[in-house]
Design a protein around this motif. Structure first.
Motif, mmCIF file in Angstrom:
data_model
loop_
_atom_site.group_PDB
_atom_site.id
_atom_site.type_symbol
_atom_site.label_atom_id
_atom_site.label_comp_id
_atom_site.label_asym_id
_atom_site.label_seq_id
_atom_site.Cartn_x
_atom_site.Cartn_y
_atom_site.Cartn_z
ATOM 1 N N THR A 30 36.586 2.489 83.369
ATOM 2 C CA THR A 30 38.120 3.358 83.410
ATOM 3 C C THR A 30 38.506 3.996 82.073
ATOM 4 O OG1 THR A 30 39.207 1.281 82.960
ATOM 5 C CG2 THR A 30 38.764 2.018 85.413
ATOM 6 N N THR A 31 37.769 4.747 81.627
ATOM 7 C CA THR A 31 38.064 5.473 80.258
ATOM 8 C C THR A 31 37.797 7.014 80.533
ATOM 9 O OG1 THR A 31 35.698 5.266 79.674
ATOM 10 C CG2 THR A 31 36.914 3.315 79.301
ATOM 11 N N PRO A 32 38.341 7.635 79.419
ATOM 12 C CA PRO A 32 38.445 9.142 79.361
ATOM 13 C C PRO A 32 36.796 9.731 79.707
ATOM 14 C CG PRO A 32 39.919 8.433 77.764
ATOM 15 C CD PRO A 32 39.228 7.117 78.169
ATOM 16 N N ASN A 33 35.792 9.242 79.054
ATOM 17 C CA ASN A 33 34.460 9.656 79.116
ATOM 18 C C ASN A 33 34.051 9.388 80.509
ATOM 19 O OD1 ASN A 33 33.936 10.890 76.482
ATOM 20 N ND2 ASN A 33 33.946 8.875 75.543
ATOM 21 N N GLY A 34 34.330 8.324 80.987
ATOM 22 C CA GLY A 34 33.876 7.675 82.361
ATOM 23 C C GLY A 34 34.471 8.786 83.361
ATOM 24 N N GLU A 70 29.214 -5.370 79.342
ATOM 25 C CA GLU A 70 28.039 -4.982 80.307
ATOM 26 C C GLU A 70 27.362 -3.930 79.826
ATOM 27 O OE1 GLU A 70 30.587 -7.067 84.220
ATOM 28 O OE2 GLU A 70 30.113 -4.813 84.161
ATOM 29 N N GLN A 71 27.883 -3.005 78.807
ATOM 30 C CA GLN A 71 27.219 -1.883 78.480
ATOM 31 C C GLN A 71 25.778 -2.224 77.480
ATOM 32 O OE1 GLN A 71 29.875 -2.948 77.374
ATOM 33 N NE2 GLN A 71 30.432 -2.213 75.358
ATOM 34 N N PHE A 72 25.875 -3.710 77.199
ATOM 35 C CA PHE A 72 24.670 -4.272 76.486
ATOM 36 C C PHE A 72 23.436 -4.762 77.311
ATOM 37 C CE2 PHE A 72 28.059 -3.991 73.409
ATOM 38 C CZ PHE A 72 27.550 -3.225 72.525
ATOM 39 N N ASN A 104 23.995 2.730 74.614
ATOM 40 C CA ASN A 104 25.018 1.399 75.222
ATOM 41 C C ASN A 104 26.474 1.790 75.169
ATOM 42 O OD1 ASN A 104 24.235 0.450 72.172
ATOM 43 N ND2 ASN A 104 26.440 0.219 72.586
ATOM 44 N N ARG A 105 26.432 3.107 75.980
ATOM 45 C CA ARG A 105 27.879 3.479 76.133
ATOM 46 C C ARG A 105 27.989 4.285 77.530
ATOM 47 N NH1 ARG A 105 31.122 5.273 70.649
ATOM 48 N NH2 ARG A 105 30.922 3.126 69.993
ATOM 49 N N ILE A 106 29.076 4.146 78.292
ATOM 50 C CA ILE A 106 29.169 4.792 79.581
ATOM 51 C C ILE A 106 29.819 6.070 79.131
ATOM 52 C CG2 ILE A 106 29.732 2.593 80.758
ATOM 53 C CD1 ILE A 106 32.438 4.871 80.364
ATOM 54 N N PRO A 107 29.548 7.283 79.924
ATOM 55 C CA PRO A 107 28.923 7.092 81.244
ATOM 56 C C PRO A 107 27.569 7.591 81.296
ATOM 57 C CG PRO A 107 29.937 9.401 80.903
ATOM 58 C CD PRO A 107 30.312 8.546 79.779
ATOM 59 N N MET A 114 22.332 10.124 79.825
ATOM 60 C CA MET A 114 23.542 9.547 79.172
ATOM 61 C C MET A 114 24.191 10.788 78.405
ATOM 62 S SD MET A 114 22.303 7.644 75.761
ATOM 63 C CE MET A 114 21.400 8.614 74.190
ATOM 64 N N GLU A 115 25.343 10.577 77.656
ATOM 65 C CA GLU A 115 26.184 11.555 76.969
ATOM 66 C C GLU A 115 26.856 12.449 78.094
ATOM 67 O OE1 GLU A 115 27.199 12.146 73.989
ATOM 68 O OE2 GLU A 115 26.202 10.195 73.217
ATOM 69 N N SER A 116 28.317 12.233 78.122
ATOM 70 C CA SER A 116 28.892 12.967 79.146
ATOM 71 C C SER A 116 28.936 14.450 79.153
ATOM 72 C CB SER A 116 30.378 12.593 78.907
ATOM 73 O OG SER A 116 31.020 12.821 77.781
ATOM 74 N N GLY A 117 28.831 15.200 77.893
ATOM 75 C CA GLY A 117 28.687 16.717 77.907
ATOM 76 C C GLY A 117 27.274 17.027 78.415
ATOM 77 N N GLN A 121 35.538 19.453 72.754
ATOM 78 C CA GLN A 121 36.018 18.020 73.250
ATOM 79 C C GLN A 121 35.045 16.982 72.905
ATOM 80 O OE1 GLN A 121 34.575 15.835 76.017
ATOM 81 N NE2 GLN A 121 35.860 14.485 74.880
ATOM 82 N N MET A 122 33.711 17.136 72.845
ATOM 83 C CA MET A 122 32.771 16.254 72.360
ATOM 84 C C MET A 122 32.926 15.831 71.001
ATOM 85 S SD MET A 122 31.354 15.220 75.105
ATOM 86 C CE MET A 122 29.910 14.385 74.665
ATOM 87 N N GLY A 123 33.154 17.153 70.157
ATOM 88 C CA GLY A 123 33.209 16.597 68.676
ATOM 89 C C GLY A 123 34.569 16.379 68.121
#
Ligand SMILES: N[C@@H](CCC(=O)N[C@@H](CS)C(=O)NCC(=O)O)C(=O)O
Length: 209
Positions: free
Chosen positions: A8-12, A37-39, A50-53, A65-68, A99-101
């Motif tokens: 439940t985060t902005p990137n997700g 749990e990301q690990f 080790n990051r969502i999403p 991986m990587e939302s962009g 946004q990504m940077g």
């Protein structure tokens, strides 16, 4: 069918909002980053940073991986929210990369220092709040006289919007950024956004300025 690993985060939320807007079938899997749990080794196979999403497309086995990168992939897959060629495509990339940077890492620092660790590092609070106001100013000027950051509603708007939805954490007075406020409220009213905001679980209503 897309498997979405998210929290439940902005990137997700940018990816769940995109999937809802695109009407692509997906299954959301909660990765509680508050419980590390990301690990978990099975998640690291999909997302070595080790990051969502992260996603896995069951149609072809591709994991990303990587939302962009995920936003571009999904837009190309469904043929919507990203022009297929020409200047409009690159204009959309421009604001997605902004946004990504920019808002992603910088507003993330505001959350860390201002929201969660106030008083511990005054210089960091000042630095990242100043940067937050600069970024809101850039977005406000971009939205002056236009409805969306690129020509039409796109993956760039979907990527930026969840970061702005944390305006309260960022101690931002939206009245100072009237174009951002108008854009934010218009997107907040979209049914797909309202649905995607509550993935992988309902963590409260969309904040409204
Ligand atoms: N650049 C990455 C950033 C992803 C990111 O920072 N995700 C956060 C949640 S919004 C996370 O998983 N944090 C877990 C951690 O820091 O261990 C993206 O856009 O996908």
């Amino acid at each position: 069918m897309i498997d979405l690993y998210t929290w439940t985060t902005p990137n997700g939320r940018k990816v769940s909002i995109a999937l809802e807007e695109m009407g692509l079938p997906y299954t959301a899997h909660a990765v509680d980053i508050g419980k590390d749990e990301q690990f978990k080794p099975e998640f690291l196979k999909v997302a070595p940073n080790n990051r969502i999403p992260a996603i896995v497309d069951r149609d072809n086995g591709l994991s990303l991986m990587e939302s962009g990168a995920i936003m571009i992939y999904l837009a190309d897959k469904c043929g919507k929210f990203l022009p297929k060629s020409g200047a409009a495509r690159y204009r959309t990339f421009e604001w997605l990369m902004w946004q990504m940077g920019g808002p992603g890492p910088m507003l993330g620092q505001v959350h860390h220092f201002v929201k969660y660790n106030p008083g511990k590092a005054p210089y960091a609070e000042e630095r990242y709040l100043k940067e937050a106001h600069r970024l809101y100013g850039v977005l406000d000027r971009r939205l002056d006289g236009r409805d969306f950051v690129a020509d039409e509603y796109s993956i760039a708007d979907m990527a930026i919007w969840p970061w702005i939805s944390r305006f309260e954490w960022q101690t931002i007075d939206m009245a100072k950024y009237p174009n951002v406020k108008r854009w934010y409220l218009a997107i907040a009213a979209r049914p797909a956004v309202r649905k995607g905001y509550k993935v992988p679980k309902d963590a409260g209503e969309i904040p409204l300025p």
